[in-house]
Design a protein around this motif. Structure first.
Motif, PDB file in Angstrom:
ATOM      1  N   ASN A   1      24.074 -10.600 -10.373  1.00 12.24           N
ATOM      2  CA  ASN A   1      23.164 -10.379  -9.253  1.00 12.24           C
ATOM      3  C   ASN A   1      22.806  -8.903  -9.106  1.00 12.24           C
ATOM      4  O   ASN A   1      21.652  -8.550  -8.832  1.00 12.24           O
ATOM      5  CB  ASN A   1      23.793 -10.890  -7.956  1.00 12.24           C
ATOM      6  CG  ASN A   1      23.833 -12.405  -7.892  1.00 12.24           C
ATOM      7  OD1 ASN A   1      23.251 -13.090  -8.740  1.00 12.24           O
ATOM      8  ND2 ASN A   1      24.514 -12.940  -6.897  1.00 12.24           N
ATOM      9  N   GLU A   2      23.784  -8.042  -9.281  1.00 10.14           N
ATOM     10  CA  GLU A   2      23.529  -6.606  -9.148  1.00 10.14           C
ATOM     11  C   GLU A   2      22.564  -6.111 -10.225  1.00 10.14           C
ATOM     12  O   GLU A   2      21.719  -5.261  -9.959  1.00 10.14           O
ATOM     13  CB  GLU A   2      24.847  -5.835  -9.212  1.00 10.14           C
ATOM     14  CG  GLU A   2      25.718  -5.991  -7.972  1.00 10.14           C
ATOM     15  CD  GLU A   2      24.981  -5.623  -6.700  1.00 10.14           C
ATOM     16  OE1 GLU A   2      24.296  -4.576  -6.694  1.00 10.14           O
ATOM     17  OE2 GLU A   2      25.085  -6.373  -5.718  1.00 10.14           O
ATOM     18  N   HIS A   3      22.708  -6.641 -11.438  1.00  8.37           N
ATOM     19  CA  HIS A   3      21.808  -6.241 -12.528  1.00  8.37           C
ATOM     20  C   HIS A   3      20.375  -6.644 -12.201  1.00  8.37           C
ATOM     21  O   HIS A   3      19.442  -5.854 -12.390  1.00  8.37           O
ATOM     22  CB  HIS A   3      22.250  -6.883 -13.838  1.00  8.37           C
ATOM     23  CG  HIS A   3      21.352  -6.552 -14.998  1.00  8.37           C
ATOM     24  ND1 HIS A   3      21.614  -5.511 -15.878  1.00  8.37           N
ATOM     25  CD2 HIS A   3      20.176  -7.101 -15.427  1.00  8.37           C
ATOM     26  CE1 HIS A   3      20.655  -5.447 -16.782  1.00  8.37           C
ATOM     27  NE2 HIS A   3      19.769  -6.403 -16.531  1.00  8.37           N
ATOM     28  N   VAL A   4      20.190  -7.872 -11.720  1.00  5.39           N
ATOM     29  CA  VAL A   4      18.847  -8.355 -11.405  1.00  5.39           C
ATOM     30  C   VAL A   4      18.237  -7.537 -10.277  1.00  5.39           C
ATOM     31  O   VAL A   4      17.079  -7.112 -10.351  1.00  5.39           O
ATOM     32  CB  VAL A   4      18.870  -9.849 -11.029  1.00  5.39           C
ATOM     33  CG1 VAL A   4      17.488 -10.303 -10.552  1.00  5.39           C
ATOM     34  CG2 VAL A   4      19.305 -10.692 -12.224  1.00  5.39           C
ATOM     35  N   LYS A   5      19.003  -7.274  -9.225  1.00  6.03           N
ATOM     36  CA  LYS A   5      18.485  -6.488  -8.105  1.00  6.03           C
ATOM     37  C   LYS A   5      18.078  -5.084  -8.548  1.00  6.03           C
ATOM     38  O   LYS A   5      17.037  -4.570  -8.123  1.00  6.03           O
ATOM     39  CB  LYS A   5      19.533  -6.408  -6.995  1.00  6.03           C
ATOM     40  CG  LYS A   5      19.615  -7.648  -6.134  1.00  6.03           C
ATOM     41  CD  LYS A   5      20.412  -7.424  -4.871  1.00  6.03           C
ATOM     42  CE  LYS A   5      21.872  -7.256  -5.127  1.00  6.03           C
ATOM     43  NZ  LYS A   5      22.669  -7.200  -3.879  1.00  6.03           N
ATOM     44  N   ARG A   6      18.896  -4.486  -9.402  1.00  9.82           N
ATOM     45  CA  ARG A   6      18.574  -3.148  -9.899  1.00  9.82           C
ATOM     46  C   ARG A   6      17.301  -3.181 -10.757  1.00  9.82           C
ATOM     47  O   ARG A   6      16.435  -2.302 -10.637  1.00  9.82           O
ATOM     48  CB  ARG A   6      19.750  -2.605 -10.712  1.00  9.82           C
ATOM     49  CG  ARG A   6      19.547  -1.176 -11.195  1.00  9.82           C
ATOM     50  CD  ARG A   6      20.829  -0.597 -11.765  1.00  9.82           C
ATOM     51  NE  ARG A   6      21.330  -1.358 -12.910  1.00  9.82           N
ATOM     52  CZ  ARG A   6      22.395  -2.136 -12.876  1.00  9.82           C
ATOM     53  NH1 ARG A   6      23.103  -2.266 -11.751  1.00  9.82           N
ATOM     54  NH2 ARG A   6      22.787  -2.784 -13.955  1.00  9.82           N
ATOM     55  N   GLU A   7      17.183  -4.192 -11.596  1.00 13.73           N
ATOM     56  CA  GLU A   7      15.999  -4.351 -12.454  1.00 13.73           C
ATOM     57  C   GLU A   7      14.734  -4.497 -11.606  1.00 13.73           C
ATOM     58  O   GLU A   7      13.710  -3.852 -11.877  1.00 13.73           O
ATOM     59  CB  GLU A   7      16.178  -5.584 -13.344  1.00 13.73           C
ATOM     60  CG  GLU A   7      14.927  -6.068 -14.052  1.00 13.73           C
ATOM     61  CD  GLU A   7      14.607  -5.329 -15.329  1.00 13.73           C
ATOM     62  OE1 GLU A   7      13.478  -5.488 -15.838  1.00 13.73           O
ATOM     63  OE2 GLU A   7      15.479  -4.583 -15.818  1.00 13.73           O
ATOM     64  N   VAL A   8      14.796  -5.339 -10.584  1.00 14.51           N
ATOM     65  CA  VAL A   8      13.625  -5.578  -9.741  1.00 14.51           C
ATOM     66  C   VAL A   8      13.283  -4.344  -8.914  1.00 14.51           C
ATOM     67  O   VAL A   8      12.110  -3.987  -8.773  1.00 14.51           O
ATOM     68  CB  VAL A   8      13.859  -6.793  -8.825  1.00 14.51           C
ATOM     69  CG1 VAL A   8      12.665  -7.004  -7.894  1.00 14.51           C
ATOM     70  CG2 VAL A   8      14.103  -8.054  -9.659  1.00 14.51           C
ATOM     71  N   LYS A   9      14.296  -3.682  -8.383  1.00 16.39           N
ATOM     72  CA  LYS A   9      14.061  -2.479  -7.583  1.00 16.39           C
ATOM     73  C   LYS A   9      13.358  -1.403  -8.403  1.00 16.39           C
ATOM     74  O   LYS A   9      12.394  -0.776  -7.935  1.00 16.39           O
ATOM     75  CB  LYS A   9      15.390  -1.943  -7.046  1.00 16.39           C
ATOM     76  CG  LYS A   9      15.248  -0.714  -6.165  1.00 16.39           C
ATOM     77  CD  LYS A   9      16.601  -0.264  -5.616  1.00 16.39           C
ATOM     78  CE  LYS A   9      16.462   0.939  -4.706  1.00 16.39           C
ATOM     79  NZ  LYS A   9      17.768   1.374  -4.151  1.00 16.39           N
ATOM     80  N   GLU A  10      13.805  -1.204  -9.635  1.00 17.81           N
ATOM     81  CA  GLU A  10      13.186  -0.205 -10.506  1.00 17.81           C
ATOM     82  C   GLU A  10      11.763  -0.604 -10.874  1.00 17.81           C
ATOM     83  O   GLU A  10      10.869   0.253 -10.950  1.00 17.81           O
ATOM     84  CB  GLU A  10      14.037  -0.031 -11.769  1.00 17.81           C
ATOM     85  CG  GLU A  10      15.388   0.633 -11.495  1.00 17.81           C
ATOM     86  CD  GLU A  10      16.279   0.685 -12.727  1.00 17.81           C
ATOM     87  OE1 GLU A  10      15.883   0.121 -13.779  1.00 17.81           O
ATOM     88  OE2 GLU A  10      17.367   1.287 -12.651  1.00 17.81           O
TER      89      GLU A  10
ATOM     90  N   VAL B   1      15.174 -18.208 -18.102  1.00 20.81           N
ATOM     91  CA  VAL B   1      14.339 -17.811 -19.235  1.00 20.81           C
ATOM     92  C   VAL B   1      13.952 -16.337 -19.139  1.00 20.81           C
ATOM     93  O   VAL B   1      14.085 -15.571 -20.090  1.00 20.81           O
ATOM     94  CB  VAL B   1      13.071 -18.688 -19.311  1.00 20.81           C
ATOM     95  CG1 VAL B   1      12.147 -18.190 -20.409  1.00 20.81           C
ATOM     96  CG2 VAL B   1      13.454 -20.148 -19.542  1.00 20.81           C
ATOM     97  N   THR B   2      13.471 -15.902 -17.973  1.00 19.27           N
ATOM     98  CA  THR B   2      13.034 -14.520 -17.789  1.00 19.27           C
ATOM     99  C   THR B   2      14.248 -13.610 -17.606  1.00 19.27           C
ATOM    100  O   THR B   2      15.101 -13.870 -16.748  1.00 19.27           O
ATOM    101  CB  THR B   2      12.122 -14.409 -16.553  1.00 19.27           C
ATOM    102  OG1 THR B   2      11.017 -15.297 -16.713  1.00 19.27           O
ATOM    103  CG2 THR B   2      11.616 -12.984 -16.386  1.00 19.27           C
ATOM    104  N   ILE B   3      14.324 -12.555 -18.417  1.00 19.90           N
ATOM    105  CA  ILE B   3      15.481 -11.657 -18.344  1.00 19.90           C
ATOM    106  C   ILE B   3      15.096 -10.243 -17.904  1.00 19.90           C
ATOM    107  O   ILE B   3      15.970  -9.419 -17.657  1.00 19.90           O
ATOM    108  CB  ILE B   3      16.228 -11.590 -19.688  1.00 19.90           C
ATOM    109  CG1 ILE B   3      15.302 -11.072 -20.789  1.00 19.90           C
ATOM    110  CG2 ILE B   3      16.804 -12.942 -20.050  1.00 19.90           C
ATOM    111  CD1 ILE B   3      16.022 -10.841 -22.111  1.00 19.90           C
ATOM    112  N   CYS B   4      13.808  -9.959 -17.818  1.00 18.31           N
ATOM    113  CA  CYS B   4      13.386  -8.630 -17.351  1.00 18.31           C
ATOM    114  C   CYS B   4      12.066  -8.763 -16.601  1.00 18.31           C
ATOM    115  O   CYS B   4      11.347  -9.755 -16.740  1.00 18.31           O
ATOM    116  CB  CYS B   4      13.253  -7.648 -18.513  1.00 18.31           C
ATOM    117  SG  CYS B   4      12.037  -8.119 -19.754  1.00 18.31           S
ATOM    118  N   CYS B   5      11.749  -7.769 -15.811  1.00 16.57           N
ATOM    119  CA  CYS B   5      10.508  -7.774 -15.046  1.00 16.57           C
ATOM    120  C   CYS B   5       9.325  -7.456 -15.963  1.00 16.57           C
ATOM    121  O   CYS B   5       9.412  -6.578 -16.824  1.00 16.57           O
ATOM    122  CB  CYS B   5      10.573  -6.749 -13.922  1.00 16.57           C
ATOM    123  SG  CYS B   5      11.805  -7.118 -12.666  1.00 16.57           S
TER     124      CYS B   5
END
Length: 226
Positions: free
Chosen positions: A94-103, A52-56
């Motif tokens: 996975n890379e997209h999610v990690k980048r989103e969370v890191k930012e 459901v959640t797509i962004c931080c």
């Protein structure tokens, strides 16, 4: 670059801000747990057969008065929670999610710092298999070598334990070796979230009290992301 420091909020004797970040697999209950921590409905939380959640998203609670005391006086507590996409995600790489969370960590907690990363894990879902370790690996990668000191597990759907005729100790005695290893690594920092038979405020107070124990044990230190 990660570093350890003391939060600036500690300089105000009448106020404390704690910063939390939620990690976990899809449908583990992250957004719902975030709403409990905030005492609000900031995060969109529904049952769905996909992520459901797509962004931080960062949520901030109202000031919680009469919750704690320091140096003989009452301190107002404010909770800031970063909700993150499920990992692995049903639609995002996975890379997209990690980048989103890191930012998001750098943007929201870069200067103030992170007090605690909460790995949200359903108590009624076995912690086994390769995918369950993905959120842990992301925490390790993003928090660095000190991740063990700044990570705790939040078990959701804990009422299922009681329905199965177990207590917390019996439940933890029967979990997988993978989960036992993780609990040992993080110095057994965990809290159970029960929905059944408790008001939302009772649920919130119990979890926050436990979280504050972890933060105090850490000497109120935080991880900053520079």
């Amino acid at each position: 670059m990660l570093c350890l420091c003391f939060p600036t909020a500690m300089t105000d004797p009448n106020k404390m801000i704690i910063n939390l970040a939620l990690f976990g697999m899809t449908q583990s209950g992250k957004s719902s747990a975030g709403n409990i921590l905030l005492g609000s409905t900031d995060f969109h939380s529904i049952f769905a057969p996909c992520s459901v959640t797509i962004c931080c998203t960062l949520g901030r609670s109202c000031h919680l008065h009469s919750f704690m005391r320091r140096a003989g006086r009452e301190v107002a507590l404010q909770v800031q929670v970063l909700d993150t996409p499920g990992y692995p995600h049903s639609r995002l790489s996975n890379e997209h999610v990690k980048r989103e969370v890191k930012e998001a960590l750098a943007h929201h907690f870069g200067q103030e710092g992170l007090n605690l990363a909460l790995l949200v894990q359903r108590a009624d879902v076995p912690f086994c298999g390769k995918e369950v370790t993905y959120p842990v690996q992301m925490i390790q990668e993003l928090l660095g070598h000190a991740w063990m000191n700044y990570t705790a597990i939040l078990f959701t759907h804990a009422e299922k334990i009681e329905e199965a005729g177990l207590n917390e100790d019996k439940y933890l005695h029967e979990v997988s070796d993978t989960l036992i290893t993780l609990l040992n690594s993080i110095q057994h920092k965990y809290v159970f979230h029960y929905k059944k038979g408790k008001s939302l405020n009772e649920q919130r107070m119990k979890i926050l009290e436990r979280i504050m124990e972890f933060i105090k044990e850490n000497g109120y230190q935080v991880l900053t992301f520079k």
